[in-house]
Each structure stands twice: as structure tokens, then as C-alpha cells.
Design a protein around this motif. Structure first.
Motif, short mmCIF file in Angstrom:
data_model
loop_
_atom_site.label_atom_id
_atom_site.label_comp_id
_atom_site.label_asym_id
_atom_site.label_seq_id
_atom_site.Cartn_x
_atom_site.Cartn_y
_atom_site.Cartn_z
N UNK A 1 -2.42 -16.78 16.92
CA UNK A 1 -2.62 -15.75 15.90
C UNK A 1 -1.33 -14.97 15.67
N UNK A 2 -0.61 -14.70 16.76
CA UNK A 2 0.65 -13.96 16.64
C UNK A 2 1.65 -14.73 15.80
N UNK A 3 1.86 -15.99 16.14
CA UNK A 3 2.88 -16.77 15.44
C UNK A 3 2.46 -17.02 13.99
N UNK A 4 1.17 -17.29 13.78
CA UNK A 4 0.67 -17.48 12.41
C UNK A 4 0.93 -16.23 11.57
N UNK A 5 0.56 -15.06 12.08
CA UNK A 5 0.75 -13.84 11.30
C UNK A 5 2.20 -13.40 11.25
N UNK A 6 3.03 -13.89 12.18
CA UNK A 6 4.48 -13.64 12.07
C UNK A 6 5.04 -14.20 10.78
N UNK A 7 4.46 -15.29 10.30
CA UNK A 7 4.93 -15.87 9.05
C UNK A 7 4.61 -14.95 7.87
N UNK A 8 3.53 -14.18 8.00
CA UNK A 8 3.25 -13.17 6.97
C UNK A 8 4.36 -12.11 6.98
N UNK A 9 4.69 -11.61 8.18
CA UNK A 9 5.73 -10.58 8.28
C UNK A 9 7.10 -11.11 7.86
N UNK A 10 7.38 -12.36 8.25
CA UNK A 10 8.65 -12.96 7.87
C UNK A 10 8.73 -13.10 6.35
#
Length: 389
Positions: A332-341
Motif C-alpha cells: 500500500x505504501x509503495x502503491x500510494x507513493x506513486x500518487x505522491x510522486x
């Protein structure tokens, strides 16, 4: 019944946490301008939260997978309170640096709250209803986006920025209380023994990678709208409430289709639902090229909102449903990191374009980016067909 209550308490915590964030959406750019920021600095200040969140999500995923999900969600709300206090102090001191610090702390709060909130929704979902559970959770997020920007725009126009920042503190406190209630009753969610040897290498599966990259490009497009459309309104002499209405309509239309998107992903699989939803985002942002100002801009708001409501639960399902529980919070962290990126990239890159061509110059690129997401979301089908051949 207890599990149902716990799931909904966590949904309410998600609602209040993101309500405290979303009410700031129509305020960040105009407030930065009142503190003397130029267009490129407006983009940088708006992107600080996403940049910090991008890093803190790794920490959030790590602690969540080790049994500290409720700790992370509670701390995220507490840091929301700290951020609100810094926003208020930035107004008293007239300091853009203090405001940027508040945005950085809020970004850290998002980074540790979001992964545990998302993975807990998957873990607590009834068998065969993961998409539906994600849809309900997404509805709470959308409801925050309906109410938050309208509240933020209205309150800041009538009572000033400081009063709006105080509401961020109040909503964060409510979010913390809901997390604390579930935490005290249930303890932490533990992974099963059969997943003892789950490896982070499973995050390289095509479905996870494609969903994450598709999220990156639609979030980059979204960042251009939420950062530079209110800035365009500000320099055109319009108040914050105008963009608050835009975000309210977008959030309401997203709210209407979140559960539909989640249930459809349960029945049809996530890729067809995500594909159609992203296409609607493309149509909405394409129409924004012609209809930037109200009341005509409210049509792109509704169309893109419907698309987000369909595609986001489907993309979450696509990325996370097949991951072992033991690594799901990091997933979930890495997936949502793509939102922040995507948010950070959009705010910086589009901020540079705005500096060169004005705020109007960012919207052609905004309209193009969802096309890339549509291509990416279909990549696992091509991978599967190649392997079958």
C-alpha cells in the motif's frame, strides 16, 4: 457486528483525516500567493507535502507490516493537528517558510496514515468483497473531498485563512479519536502464519507495477488541476470559494461511483473498470481546455470525478488484492507513493511550465497524461497473452 463497526470506525477516521487535508486544497495556492510566492514557488510549496509523503510512506509501510497500523494512523492524525498550528503561525508571522514546514509535516502524516488505512480495509473486508470494501472506504475519501473544499473555500472567504486552518486541527482530533476507539477494542491486525515467508519481491508482479504507474500519471494530471486552476482563479480576481465548488462537484461525482467501481471490480475484474474510469478522466480534462471558468468548468469537474470514482477502487484492487497480508501495508505504501510522486512531479514540472507560459499553459499537458495511464493499465493483459503464447 464488531468487525463491521471497527471497519466503519476506521472509515470515519479516514473521512476526518482527509477532510482536514481536502479543505486546504482551494487555499494552498492562493494563500502562498498572499505570502508573496511567485508561480514556481507556488508549485514547490504545494508539492512539499507530496515530496515528504513519498519518503514517509516507506516508514509507514514498514511499521504497519510489523503490527503497528493503529499507531501509524493515530500518529498521522496527531501530526495533522501540529500542521494546523503551524499554518496558523505562518499567518501570524507572514512566513512562507513556516507554511512550507506545516505542509511538510502534513505530508509526513499522510505518508504514515494512508498505507495502514488502505491495507486495513483490505484485511477487514468480507470474503469476495474486497472491491466493495475499498469502494466504501473510497466513498469516505470522496465525501471528504465533497465537503472539505467547499468548507475551506467558504470559511476562508468569509472568516479568513486562520479560521479554516483551525478546522484542520478539529477534524484531525476527531480522526484520532475514531482510531483510538478501534485500537483499544481490537489491538493490532496480525498476519497469518502461512504468510511467514512472504517476500517484497512479489511487489514486482505486472498487476502491481501497472496499477502503480497508471496511478502516477493520473495523479500528475490531478496535481495540475488542484494546484494551478485555483491559482488561475486567484490571478483572474475570483475568490477561493469558486474552486471550492469545483472540488465539491468533483468529489460528489466521485462519491457516486466509488462503490460502483469497487463492486464492478469484484464482478468483472479491475482492468476493464479502471480502463473506463481513466477514459472518463481524460474526457473531463480534455473539456477543461475549453471550459476553465465557472459555470462551464463544473462540467469537467463532474466528468473527471465520475472517472476517479470508478478507476481508483479498481486500481487499488488491481494492486493490492493478491498481495500476501504480511507485505500488504508496504505494498500500500509503495502503491500510494506513486500518487505522491505524480503529485510532486506535476506540481514541479507544471509549475515550471506555468512560470514560462502562464497558468493557462499547463492544461494541455494535463489533458494528455490520462492517455498514458490507459495504456499502462492494459499492460498486464499483454503480459498474460505473451506468456500464454
Amino acid at each position: 457486528m464488531g468487525g463491521f463497526k471497527h471497519l466503519w470506525f476506521l472509515n470515519l477516521s479516514t473521512f476526518f483525516f482527509f477532510l482536514g487535508i481536502s479543505l486546504l486544497n482551494p487555499l494552498i495556492s492562493p494563500y502562498a500567493i498572499t505570502l508573496g510566492a511567485q508561480p514556481f514557488l507556488v508549485g514547490l510549496v504545494a508539492g512539499v507535502a507530496s515530496g515528504v509523503s513519498l519518503i514517509s510512506k516507506l516508514f509507514g509501510g514498514y511499521v504497519g507490516d510489523r503490527g503497528y497500523r493503529f499507531h501509524a494512523m493515530f500518529l498521522g492524525n496527531v501530526l495533522g493537528v501540529v500542521s494546523g498550528l503551524l499554518y496558523i503561525f505562518s499567518g501570524l508571522s507572514g512566513s512562507i517558510a513556516v507554511f512550507a514546514l506545516g505542509r511538510a509535516i502534513h505530508g509526513f502524516a499522510m505518508g504514515i496514515f494512508f498505507p495502514s488505512s488502505l491495507s486495513s480495509a483490505v484485511d477487514l473486508a468480507p470474503e469476495g468483497r474486497v472491491g466493495e470494501a475499498l469502494g466504501w472506504r473510497g466513498m469516505m475519501f470522496s465525501l471528504g473531498n465533497i465537503v472539505g473544499p467547499a468548507i475551506g473555500g467558504f470559511i476562508s472567504d468569509k472568516f479568513g485563512f486562520t479560521f479554516a486552518f483551525a478546522l484542520t486541527i478539529a477534524f484531525s482530533i476527531l480522526g484520532a479519536l475514531f482510531v483510538l476507539s478501534v485500537w483499544r477494542e481490537t489491538g493490532e491486525i496480525k498476519a497469518g502464519k502461512h504468510e511467514e515467508h512472504a517476500s517484497y519481491g512479489e511487489l514486482l508482479k505486472p498487476f502491481f507495477v501497472s496499477a502503480s504507474l497508471a496511478l502516477f500519471f493520473i495523479s500528475m494530471a490531478y496535481s495540475g488541476v488542484v494546484t494551478f486552476l485555483p491559482a488561475l482563479y486567484k490571478v483572474s480576481g475570483l475568490g477561493q470559494g469558486v474552486f471550492g465548488i469545483y472540488m465539491m462537484l468533483m468529489g460528489f461525482s466521485s462519491f457516486l461511483t466509488r462503490l460502483v467501481g469497487g463492486k464492478s471490480a469484484d464482478r468483472m475484474g479491475p482492468i476493464p473498470v479502471a480502463r473506463f474510469g481513466i477514459f472518463m478522466i481524460f474526457l473531463g480534462y480534455l473539456s477543461l481546455l475549453k471550459f476553465k471558468f465557472p459555470p462551464y468548468s463544473y462540467v469537467p469537474a463532474v466528468v473527471s470525478g465520475l472517472g476517479f470514482g470508478l478507476s481508483l477502487p479498481a486500481l487499488q484492487f488491481m494492486a493490492l488484492a493478491k498481495l500476501p497480508q504480511k507485505i500488504r501495508t508496504m505494498g500500500s505504501s509503495i502503491y500510494t507513493m506513486f500518487f505522491d510522486l505524480g503529485m510532486l512531479s506535476g506540481q514541479v514540472v507544471l509549475g515550471y511550465i506555468a512560470q514560462l507560459k502562464g497558468y493557462n499553459g499547463v492544461f494541455p499537458l494535463v489533458a494528455f497524461l490520462p492517455v498514458v495511464s490507459i495504456i499502462l493499465v492494459n499492460a498486464p493483459l499483454l503480459w498474460r497473452d505473451r506468456n500464454e503464447s
